[in-house]
Design a protein around this motif. Structure first.
Motif: not given
Length: 185
Positions: A84, A87-88, A144, A147
């Motif tokens: 996570l 990914a951000i 986003y 994510v």
């Protein structure tokens, strides 16, 4: 000659393999089941072409979760948090840096730093950050949302498979805290 070969094996990091044939097949089958689940989630979100680029990081996670389920890099927070946060970071780099190659390098570097500080180092997270940058239009259009879907859904999917798949085997219950003798370590 034998001592030279032994020295070369040690230098190369080739150790003795103490895993049984059954253990190797359990790991192999777990990887199969885990990646099938992830592939279904990713293909639903990104289509065939987009999902192929993203599944690579989950393939690396599958190796850790099913071949070394008790390793520190395989534990739930490492897997979930590592993917996570990476990914951000990757999506943020895409939005702020227009040149793909510097964006990719910066995304991986910052993901490593963030995973360190958040205590969720998971090497496949670097591939997740890279995938966010180099994943193409299908990934970039998600912003986003990438994510959440597919990354968070993939992480949850592969973690659930790891929990369920490893549960019947007392010697490899996942996470490590649930395995036999975990308190003695």
């Amino acid at each position: 000659v034998r001592s030279v070969l032994a020295g070369l094996r040690r230098l190369a990091g080739i150790g003795h393999d103490f895993s049984t044939t059954a253990e190797k097949w359990v790991s192999t089958t777990g990887g199969l089941v885990g990646i099938l689940g992830v592939a279904l989630v990713s293909q639903t979100q990104l289509g065939l072409a987009g999902s192929a680029r993203i599944i690579a990081s989950m393939g690396s996670s599958a190796v850790l979760l099913f071949a070394v389920p008790h390793g520190p890099l395989s534990q739930p927070w490492s897997v979930f948090g590592g993917h996570l946060v990476s990914a951000i970071v990757g999506v943020t780099c895409v939005k702020l840096i227009s040149a793909p190659m510097p964006a990719a390098a910066i995304a991986v570097a910052l993901a490593i730093g963030a995973m360190h500080y958040l205590r969720c180092i998971h090497p496949p997270g670097g591939a997740t950050a890279l995938g966010a940058v180099l994943g193409g239009d299908a990934v970039h259009q998600l912003g986003y949302q990438f994510v959440i879907t597919p990354v968070m859904l993939n992480a949850i999917t592969i973690l659930l498979v790891a929990f369920l798949f490893n549960a019947p085997f007392a010697w490899r219950r996942y996470p490590a805290a649930w395995s036999e003798g975990a308190g003695a370590k």
